[in-house]
Design an enzyme around this catalytic site. Sequence first.
Site, short mmCIF file in Angstrom:
data_model
loop_
_atom_site.label_atom_id
_atom_site.label_comp_id
_atom_site.label_asym_id
_atom_site.label_seq_id
_atom_site.Cartn_x
_atom_site.Cartn_y
_atom_site.Cartn_z
N ALA A 81 1.11 -1.11 0.32
CA ALA A 81 -0.13 0.56 -0.17
C ALA A 81 1.04 1.42 0.56
CB ALA A 81 -1.46 0.36 1.29
N GLY A 125 -0.37 -5.05 1.18
CA GLY A 125 -1.66 -5.03 -0.23
C GLY A 125 -1.29 -5.41 -1.30
N GLU A 148 3.39 -6.04 7.46
CA GLU A 148 2.42 -4.43 7.83
C GLU A 148 2.75 -4.41 9.80
OE1 GLU A 148 -0.27 -6.46 4.99
OE2 GLU A 148 1.01 -7.29 6.12
#
Length: 274
Positions: A81, A125, A148
């Site tokens: 992301a 992502g 993450e």
Amino acid sequence: MSEEQSSVESVADAEFVRVEHGEYGDGVLTITIDRPDARNALNAQVRSELTRVFEAVEDDEKVRVVVLTGADEANAFVAGADVKELRERTAVEQHEVSKRPRIYETVAGCSKPVVARVNGHALGGGCELAQACDVRLAREDAKLGQPEINLGLIPGGGGTQRLTRLVGPGQARKLVLSGELIDGAEAAEIGLVEEAHPADDLDERVSELAGKMASKSPLAVARAKEALRAATRMDLDSGLAYESELFVGLFDSHDKNEGIDAFFENRDPEWRGE
């Protein structure tokens, strides 16, 4: 839009998403995320453009299979992301962005097979986007993972749910809780990707597999996808009943009769998708 122009080609103003017909065979559409300066990171604009293209795919009879990949110049499928966007959002803002369907649900729900060509880093992502595809073919030296946790976050695009279903609870916990990255070869060993190949061989295998899928009855392929999707959402008895309904429903189709006639006549079938 001209009669010759497909529905997908009409989405012509995308800045970070390219489409190309035929690179991997007839009926195969390549969708390329092309944001090399950010290693193909999924910012809001990329997500929006991808959504529009996949929506157009549903209405495009020329498209039988999709190959989803990242621009090779970025050495990435999708590196993750856009971290800058994540830093700037409040919980309220992120809640709005996280409303479904997101790009992950859009890709997973596509009625046509989607093959992920994982040609480099697929992180966060990006790894979740690959998980949303039907089949994943990766370079042996690609890097995949859910890092993450290193940002004080957890996967939010399906990385705890689809990953667990693909590789099992133990491997999913190892990847999510440590943030470790694995290469394509190891990803194939644990089931995160279906196959890993040397860089020089990846495109040949993508073409071979996508071409096989595109050569089948589009109606049967769509029904098969429905049944396979149900296998992860229904208990066994319900899934078997749903499979039977889809199977029986094909008996009124042209493609079922054409496929059987072609088998007996030792010729290639001419599918209509009806």
